[in-house]
Design an enzyme around this catalytic site. Structure first.
Site, PDB file in Angstrom:
ATOM      1  CB  SER A  11      -3.837 -15.935  -8.157  1.00  0.00           C
ATOM      2  OG  SER A  11      -2.824 -15.460  -9.221  1.00  0.00           O
ATOM      3  CG  ASN A  13      -5.478  -7.169  -4.137  1.00  0.00           C
ATOM      4  OD1 ASN A  13      -4.550  -7.730  -3.771  1.00  0.00           O
ATOM      5  ND2 ASN A  13      -5.395  -5.740  -4.792  1.00  0.00           N
ATOM      6  CB  ILE A  14     -11.027 -10.084  -6.239  1.00  0.00           C
ATOM      7  CG1 ILE A  14     -11.559  -8.383  -5.881  1.00  0.00           C
ATOM      8  CG2 ILE A  14     -12.506 -10.913  -6.078  1.00  0.00           C
ATOM      9  CD1 ILE A  14     -12.340  -7.719  -6.759  1.00  0.00           C
ATOM     10  CB  CYS A 131     -16.696  -2.773  -5.384  1.00  0.00           C
ATOM     11  SG  CYS A 131     -16.002  -1.284  -5.855  1.00  0.00           S
ATOM     12  CB  SER A 162      -8.468  -1.039  -2.176  1.00  0.00           C
ATOM     13  OG  SER A 162      -9.449  -0.155  -2.655  1.00  0.00           O
ATOM     14  N   GLY A 164      -6.598  -2.617  -7.853  1.00  0.00           N
ATOM     15  CA  GLY A 164      -5.491  -3.381  -8.514  1.00  0.00           C
ATOM     16  C   GLY A 164      -5.344  -2.952  -9.668  1.00  0.00           C
ATOM     17  N   PRO A 165      -4.744  -3.663 -10.725  1.00  0.00           N
ATOM     18  CG  PRO A 165      -3.003  -5.556 -11.495  1.00  0.00           C
ATOM     19  CD  PRO A 165      -3.549  -4.625  -9.951  1.00  0.00           C
ATOM     20  CB  THR A 167     -10.126  -1.888  -9.842  1.00  0.00           C
ATOM     21  OG1 THR A 167     -10.576  -3.091  -8.940  1.00  0.00           O
ATOM     22  CG2 THR A 167     -10.835  -0.899  -9.469  1.00  0.00           C
ATOM     23  NE  ARG A 168      -4.468   1.245  -9.601  1.00  0.00           N
ATOM     24  CZ  ARG A 168      -4.775   2.675  -9.109  1.00  0.00           C
ATOM     25  NH1 ARG A 168      -4.975   3.673  -9.718  1.00  0.00           N
ATOM     26  NH2 ARG A 168      -4.296   2.943  -7.730  1.00  0.00           N
TER      27      ARG A 168
END
Length: 316
Positions: A11, A13-14, A131, A162, A164-165, A167-168
């Site tokens: 739930s 960003n993506i 991405c 842009s 978020g956790p 991605t990081r």
């Protein structure tokens, strides 16, 4: 044709952007369940406000919901490690369920809609690469369908805001998965991927640079192939565009360059610069990196839904 019911796991960003896209625009999919693990998350709160069933108990919570019986397709927007567990749990409960993996886990084949969706539309699990992969692999493939590609390197620069956790936490998996997909889907003999989190304020749009080293071929043919591919991507990612004209450089045989893991190279160097602007459904326009993932996943799910309908004998 009846709509296919879908669930989204994740739930953040993506997942939230994907949910809004489905609710606002989709003709073949019905948003049934949003799944998270934080009961206070903005994504779950938005889902509830928009009339979507929710659970904060993860994949187990989804499988315990009455709505699960009617779910045909699940989007997983969690993390690479979580996806492995989610796939195993869902597959045991419902062997024929379709999973669209928006993490770098890559259990199933890589899918870049404009390049290889048709051959993967009946797979039970497809991976949307990353991405950076969704933005750049079409350009590598555009060159490789004209001439043999020995090496391709991509640099994806995204706004730090842009990222978020999820991605990081997946930076290493990002580079590994993208590099491999450049080879498997893009057609390069060797691929390399680099991601840059740009801390600039105000945040900048996603920018991608693609370098392709190939045998010599008609530069006009390569440029035409790249422009045609960019238009095809724009069909499902309207904010995708070439930032400038394609650039070429001939590397002569008497002055080869040395490529680690490849050796000496002479031939044609093609350089492509891209920009991806987000549709701003949920995320800001600068978050094109997230928009291209959700748009690509949505395009994949739509084709899957149509394929399932045909198999069920429904009219399109």
């Amino acid at each position: 044709m009846s709509k296919r019911k879908v669930a989204i796991i994740g739930s953040g960003n993506i997942g939230t952007d994907l949910m809004i896209k489905i609710l606002r625009h989709d003709q073949h999919l019905e948003m049934a369940v949003m799944v998270g693990i934080d009961p206070q998350s903005d994504g779950l709160a938005r889902a509830r406000r928009m009339g979507v069933a929710t659970t904060h108990e993860g994949v187990i919570g989804l499988m315990n919901m009455p709505e699960f019986a009617d779910i045909d397709i699940v989007f997983d927007a969690t993390s690479a490690g979580a996806h492995v567990k989610n796939d195993a749990a869902l597959r045991e409960a419902k062997p024929d369920i379709r999973l669209i993996d928006l993490t770098p886990a890559a259990i199933g084949p890589y899918c870049v809609p404009v390049v290889n969706l048709e051959e993967n539309v009946d797979q039970l699990n497809v991976n949307m690469v990353t991405c950076g992969g969704q933005a750049t692999i079409p350009m590598v493939a555009a060159v490789s369908r004209v001439v043999r590609v020995h090496y391709a390197e991509i640099i994806a620069s995204i706004a730090s805001k842009s990222a978020g956790p999820g991605t990081r936490a997946n930076i290493d998996e990002f580079t590994e998965t993208t590099s491999r997909a450049i080879e498997v889907v893009g057609g390069a003999a060797k691929g390399k991927a680099i991601i840059v989190l740009n801390p600039a304020e105000p945040p900048l749009m996603m920018r991608d640079t693609v370098y392709v080293l190939s045998d010599e071929a008609s530069q006009d043919d390569i440029e035409a192939s790249i422009n045609e591919m960019a238009e095809a991507v724009q069909a499902y990612v309207p904010g995708y565009r070439l930032k400038q004209r394609v650039q070429f450089e001939v590397i002569p045989q008497d002055k080869p360059v040395n490529l680690p893991g490849v050796g000496q190279f002479s031939g044609l160097k093609t350089a492509v610069w891209l920009e991806v602007e987000g549709a701003a459904h949920y995320l800001p326009a600068y978050a094109g990196n997230l928009d291209i993932m959700t748009s690509s996943a949505l395009a994949t799910a739509e084709k899957m839904a149509q394929s399932l309908a045909r198999k069920a004998g429904e009219a399109a």
